[in-house]
Design a protein around this motif. Structure first.
Motif, PDB file in Angstrom:
ATOM      1  N   SER A  68       0.829  -1.200   0.000  1.00 43.75           N
ATOM      2  CA  SER A  68       0.000   0.000   0.000  1.00 43.75           C
ATOM      3  C   SER A  68       0.866   1.253   0.000  1.00 43.75           C
ATOM      4  O   SER A  68       1.960   1.264   0.548  1.00 43.75           O
ATOM      5  CB  SER A  68      -0.901  -0.005   1.226  1.00 43.75           C
ATOM      6  N   TYR A  69       0.363   2.308  -0.623  1.00 42.82           N
ATOM      7  CA  TYR A  69       1.120   3.555  -0.696  1.00 42.82           C
ATOM      8  C   TYR A  69       1.083   4.324   0.610  1.00 42.82           C
ATOM      9  O   TYR A  69       1.749   5.327   0.761  1.00 42.82           O
ATOM     10  CB  TYR A  69       0.563   4.439  -1.816  1.00 42.82           C
ATOM     11  N   ASN A  70       0.267   3.885   1.573  1.00 42.24           N
ATOM     12  CA  ASN A  70      -0.008   4.752   2.708  1.00 42.24           C
ATOM     13  C   ASN A  70       0.175   4.077   4.057  1.00 42.24           C
ATOM     14  O   ASN A  70      -0.057   4.708   5.067  1.00 42.24           O
ATOM     15  CB  ASN A  70      -1.442   5.261   2.588  1.00 42.24           C
ATOM     16  N   THR A  71       0.566   2.804   4.112  1.00 44.53           N
ATOM     17  CA  THR A  71       0.723   2.160   5.411  1.00 44.53           C
ATOM     18  C   THR A  71       2.168   1.714   5.594  1.00 44.53           C
ATOM     19  O   THR A  71       2.833   1.300   4.652  1.00 44.53           O
ATOM     20  CB  THR A  71      -0.196   0.936   5.557  1.00 44.53           C
ATOM     21  N   GLY A 106       0.474  16.301   2.425  1.00 43.66           N
ATOM     22  CA  GLY A 106       1.745  16.623   1.791  1.00 43.66           C
ATOM     23  C   GLY A 106       2.187  15.602   0.763  1.00 43.66           C
ATOM     24  O   GLY A 106       3.366  15.274   0.694  1.00 43.66           O
ATOM     25  N   TRP A 107       1.284  15.101  -0.038  1.00 42.00           N
ATOM     26  CA  TRP A 107       1.629  14.106  -1.061  1.00 42.00           C
ATOM     27  C   TRP A 107       2.278  14.793  -2.239  1.00 42.00           C
ATOM     28  O   TRP A 107       1.750  15.775  -2.759  1.00 42.00           O
ATOM     29  CB  TRP A 107       0.348  13.384  -1.502  1.00 42.00           C
ATOM     30  N   LYS A 108       3.456  14.269  -2.672  1.00 42.99           N
ATOM     31  CA  LYS A 108       4.167  14.934  -3.756  1.00 42.99           C
ATOM     32  C   LYS A 108       4.326  14.065  -4.992  1.00 42.99           C
ATOM     33  O   LYS A 108       4.835  14.498  -6.008  1.00 42.99           O
ATOM     34  CB  LYS A 108       5.562  15.352  -3.260  1.00 42.99           C
ATOM     35  N   GLU A 109       3.906  12.816  -4.912  1.00 40.04           N
ATOM     36  CA  GLU A 109       4.123  11.891  -6.020  1.00 40.04           C
ATOM     37  C   GLU A 109       2.954  11.967  -7.003  1.00 40.04           C
ATOM     38  O   GLU A 109       2.070  12.809  -6.875  1.00 40.04           O
ATOM     39  CB  GLU A 109       4.215  10.463  -5.465  1.00 40.04           C
ATOM     40  N   LEU A 110       2.954  11.033  -7.960  1.00 40.21           N
ATOM     41  CA  LEU A 110       1.809  10.853  -8.839  1.00 40.21           C
ATOM     42  C   LEU A 110       0.597  10.485  -7.973  1.00 40.21           C
ATOM     43  O   LEU A 110       0.746   9.784  -6.985  1.00 40.21           O
ATOM     44  CB  LEU A 110       2.129   9.702  -9.796  1.00 40.21           C
ATOM     45  N   PRO A 111      -0.612  10.965  -8.324  1.00 41.34           N
ATOM     46  CA  PRO A 111      -1.774  10.603  -7.496  1.00 41.34           C
ATOM     47  C   PRO A 111      -1.917   9.091  -7.364  1.00 41.34           C
ATOM     48  O   PRO A 111      -1.819   8.359  -8.353  1.00 41.34           O
ATOM     49  CB  PRO A 111      -2.945  11.207  -8.263  1.00 41.34           C
ATOM     50  N   PRO A 112      -2.126   8.594  -6.146  1.00 41.91           N
ATOM     51  CA  PRO A 112      -1.935   7.160  -5.882  1.00 41.91           C
ATOM     52  C   PRO A 112      -2.987   6.230  -6.479  1.00 41.91           C
ATOM     53  O   PRO A 112      -2.713   5.050  -6.614  1.00 41.91           O
ATOM     54  CB  PRO A 112      -1.967   7.081  -4.360  1.00 41.91           C
ATOM     55  N   ASP A 158      -1.254   3.969 -13.375  1.00 38.16           N
ATOM     56  CA  ASP A 158       0.166   3.970 -13.732  1.00 38.16           C
ATOM     57  C   ASP A 158       1.069   4.260 -12.535  1.00 38.16           C
ATOM     58  O   ASP A 158       2.282   4.272 -12.675  1.00 38.16           O
ATOM     59  CB  ASP A 158       0.462   4.951 -14.888  1.00 38.16           C
ATOM     60  N   PHE A 159       0.490   4.452 -11.349  1.00 38.69           N
ATOM     61  CA  PHE A 159       1.285   4.612 -10.131  1.00 38.69           C
ATOM     62  C   PHE A 159       1.606   3.233  -9.573  1.00 38.69           C
ATOM     63  O   PHE A 159       0.707   2.436  -9.316  1.00 38.69           O
ATOM     64  CB  PHE A 159       0.486   5.436  -9.111  1.00 38.69           C
ATOM     65  N   ASP A 160       2.910   2.946  -9.404  1.00 38.88           N
ATOM     66  CA  ASP A 160       3.325   1.623  -8.936  1.00 38.88           C
ATOM     67  C   ASP A 160       3.395   1.632  -7.410  1.00 38.88           C
ATOM     68  O   ASP A 160       4.357   2.129  -6.829  1.00 38.88           O
ATOM     69  CB  ASP A 160       4.683   1.281  -9.556  1.00 38.88           C
ATOM     70  N   THR A 161       2.365   1.099  -6.751  1.00 36.02           N
ATOM     71  CA  THR A 161       2.324   1.185  -5.291  1.00 36.02           C
ATOM     72  C   THR A 161       3.396   0.332  -4.642  1.00 36.02           C
ATOM     73  O   THR A 161       3.964   0.729  -3.624  1.00 36.02           O
ATOM     74  CB  THR A 161       0.955   0.747  -4.742  1.00 36.02           C
ATOM     75  N   LEU A 162       3.682  -0.839  -5.212  1.00 34.20           N
ATOM     76  CA  LEU A 162       4.687  -1.714  -4.581  1.00 34.20           C
ATOM     77  C   LEU A 162       6.062  -1.062  -4.605  1.00 34.20           C
ATOM     78  O   LEU A 162       6.778  -1.040  -3.598  1.00 34.20           O
ATOM     79  CB  LEU A 162       4.709  -3.061  -5.286  1.00 34.20           C
ATOM     80  N   GLU A 163       6.392  -0.474  -5.764  1.00 36.45           N
ATOM     81  CA  GLU A 163       7.703   0.191  -5.885  1.00 36.45           C
ATOM     82  C   GLU A 163       7.784   1.361  -4.906  1.00 36.45           C
ATOM     83  O   GLU A 163       8.789   1.544  -4.209  1.00 36.45           O
ATOM     84  CB  GLU A 163       7.889   0.647  -7.336  1.00 36.45           C
ATOM     85  N   TYR A 164       6.697   2.126  -4.793  1.00 38.84           N
ATOM     86  CA  TYR A 164       6.678   3.264  -3.869  1.00 38.84           C
ATOM     87  C   TYR A 164       6.805   2.792  -2.428  1.00 38.84           C
ATOM     88  O   TYR A 164       7.518   3.377  -1.618  1.00 38.84           O
ATOM     89  CB  TYR A 164       5.389   4.066  -4.049  1.00 38.84           C
ATOM     90  N   SER A 165       6.090   1.703  -2.097  1.00 36.10           N
ATOM     91  CA  SER A 165       6.111   1.184  -0.737  1.00 36.10           C
ATOM     92  C   SER A 165       7.506   0.726  -0.338  1.00 36.10           C
ATOM     93  O   SER A 165       7.982   1.024   0.759  1.00 36.10           O
ATOM     94  CB  SER A 165       5.108   0.032  -0.621  1.00 36.10           C
ATOM     95  N   ILE A 166       8.183   0.022  -1.253  1.00 34.74           N
ATOM     96  CA  ILE A 166       9.531  -0.449  -0.940  1.00 34.74           C
ATOM     97  C   ILE A 166      10.491   0.728  -0.825  1.00 34.74           C
ATOM     98  O   ILE A 166      11.320   0.798   0.083  1.00 34.74           O
ATOM     99  CB  ILE A 166      10.011  -1.448  -2.019  1.00 34.74           C
ATOM    100  N   ARG A 167      10.335   1.711  -1.726  1.00 35.29           N
ATOM    101  CA  ARG A 167      11.232   2.874  -1.717  1.00 35.29           C
ATOM    102  C   ARG A 167      11.044   3.693  -0.441  1.00 35.29           C
ATOM    103  O   ARG A 167      12.007   4.189   0.139  1.00 35.29           O
ATOM    104  CB  ARG A 167      10.929   3.716  -2.957  1.00 35.29           C
ATOM    105  N   THR A 168       9.800   3.820   0.036  1.00 33.13           N
ATOM    106  CA  THR A 168       9.546   4.710   1.163  1.00 33.13           C
ATOM    107  C   THR A 168       9.585   3.988   2.498  1.00 33.13           C
ATOM    108  O   THR A 168      10.170   4.469   3.459  1.00 33.13           O
ATOM    109  CB  THR A 168       8.165   5.366   0.997  1.00 33.13           C
ATOM    110  N   TYR A 169       8.945   2.837   2.583  1.00 29.64           N
ATOM    111  CA  TYR A 169       8.790   2.173   3.885  1.00 29.64           C
ATOM    112  C   TYR A 169       9.737   0.988   4.055  1.00 29.64           C
ATOM    113  O   TYR A 169       9.716   0.330   5.086  1.00 29.64           O
ATOM    114  CB  TYR A 169       7.351   1.691   4.064  1.00 29.64           C
ATOM    115  N   GLY A 170      10.522   0.692   3.035  1.00 27.68           N
ATOM    116  CA  GLY A 170      11.443  -0.433   3.146  1.00 27.68           C
ATOM    117  C   GLY A 170      10.777  -1.736   2.780  1.00 27.68           C
ATOM    118  O   GLY A 170       9.560  -1.861   2.804  1.00 27.68           O
ATOM    119  N   GLU A 171      11.612  -2.716   2.447  1.00 30.01           N
ATOM    120  CA  GLU A 171      11.065  -4.000   2.041  1.00 30.01           C
ATOM    121  C   GLU A 171      10.531  -4.748   3.246  1.00 30.01           C
ATOM    122  O   GLU A 171      11.089  -4.652   4.334  1.00 30.01           O
ATOM    123  CB  GLU A 171      12.138  -4.823   1.334  1.00 30.01           C
TER     124      GLU A 171
END
Lengths: 187, 186
Positions: free
Chosen positions: A113-116, B132-138, B142-155
């Motif tokens: 998820s993009y948010n959790t 404060g969302w700055k990326e492509l709208p989720p 075409d927004f890759d949530t898995l890639e974003y999740s790994i990049r931001t929150y770690g694997e």
């Protein structure tokens, strides 16, 4: 409006007094009434008559100032993390965190998820994890008894860990919360 | 006031495709130039006084956003649904905020989740759910949530799988593989 002083770990007291204190702390765990996710629904049977957590000295409190325990119940969104940090830092020391569900350990079913958040203990120190999706009230009671055991043994020291490694936690928190507007420490 | 919107559909000078027609339910699809006219005439002539929802389907294969306005008549709970297609790039959709105040909130959410512009909506750039969302709208596909999740929150921490046969064979040194029962032995 805020106190700028950062928290400090109190000086070492005599071990015997610490033991007595820990005994008292373990037998009166007061929980902040703050549900962060789906698991908050499992706390309702726990504090009503069927499972009745007051028989263990566990009670719900309306404000963090009166509480010792914060339960992260299930998945934690970034928006909620900001509120959790505020609530956690307002709880008086010593304070403990119980995290419920697989979402707090590795993201669970919301891992993409993009948010959790995926791994909770990068952002706040967790003392006890209770697994399951969601854990039943029996499992949560088991988690509480584990926390009591840890407190009595003097091993539930997540709050000291938080004060010692505040920079590390702050760095991780600021990495995910893009509109960071909290003070240095939320007294 | 006529209650059923068939009359509007037959009276209108533009092409309307009827998707589904039922008791108290009328779903039409129009071209995007005629959306405002159709919705306003449904409100004025048929008494569809509530805007229940504005929903979006991201049809990335056709390169369009399909927007749907659901209108309801509170007197008899009949529903009138209007769908229209808009291009995905620089999507701009007319606002209904000055007619139904709820539309301001629906459109704010759609702007945040899909990046759709609603010119004339005074609050569309305010944060709705994300802060404060700055990326492509989720919610865009075409927004890759898995890639974003790994990049931001770690694997995520991987689960450890243990095969009991392998475990027993490693610890005890032997494992008799059970032979499946034959049908005549059952």
């Amino acid at each position: 409006m805020y106190c700028n002083k950062l928290p400090e770990i109190p000086d070492d007291r005599k071990k015997i007094w610490e033991k007595v204190d820990n005994m008292a702390r373990a037998n009166s765990l007061w929980v902040t009434a703050f549900g962060t996710g789906c698991g908050a629904i499992e706390l309702r049977p726990l504090h009503t008559s069927r499972f009745d957590m007051e028989r263990f000295g566990i009670a719900m409190r309306p404000t963090p100032r009166q509480a010792d325990v914060l339960i992260i119940s299930g998945y934690l969104a970034v928006k909620t993390l900001k509120r959790v940090i505020r609530v956690y830092e307002q709880i008086q020391d010593p304070k403990y965190i119980i995290a419920l569900g697989s979402c707090t350990m590795n993201g669970g079913m919301y891992y993409d998820s993009y948010n959790t958040l995926n791994i909770l203990d990068r952002y706040i120190p967790v003392d006890v994890y209770v697994n399951g999706c969601m854990p039943r009230p029996e499992a949560i009671i088991d988690g509480f008894s584990l926390l009591m055991k840890k407190i009595k043994e003097g091993k539930a020291e997540g709050w000291k860990n938080y004060i010692e490694n505040l920079e590390y936690y702050r760095e991780n928190q600021k990495k995910v919360i893009s509109n960071w507007d909290l003070p240095d420490y939320n007294w | 006031m006529e209650k059923q919107p068939q009359r509007i559909v037959s009276d209108s000078g533009f092409e309307i495709e009827v998707v589904r027609k039922d008791e108290g339910y009328f779903h039409v699809r129009v071209s995007r130039a005629n959306v405002i006219e159709l919705i306003l005439s449904a409100k004025q002539r048929c008494g569809k006084n509530i805007l229940q929802l504005i929903s979006v389907v991201d049809r990335i294969e056709d390169d369009i956003f399909q927007l749907t306005w659901i209108l309801e008549d509170t007197a008899d709970s009949s529903v009138f649904i209007v769908s229209a297609d808009y291009p995905r790039e620089n999507c701009s959709v007319p606002t209904f905020g000055d007619i139904w105040p709820t539309a301001v909130i629906f459109e704010r959410e759609l702007h945040e989740m899909y990046g759709i512009e609603f010119p004339g909506n005074p609050r569309q750039y305010e944060d709705f759910l994300l802060e404060g969302w700055k990326e492509l709208p989720p919610m865009r596909r075409d927004f890759d949530t898995l890639e974003y999740s790994i990049r931001t929150y770690g694997e995520r921490r991987k689960r450890i799988h243990t095969d009991p046969r392998k475990f027993i064979a490693e610890t005890t040194g032997e494992w008799d593989t059970p032979v499946p029962m034959k049908d005549e032995d059952r």
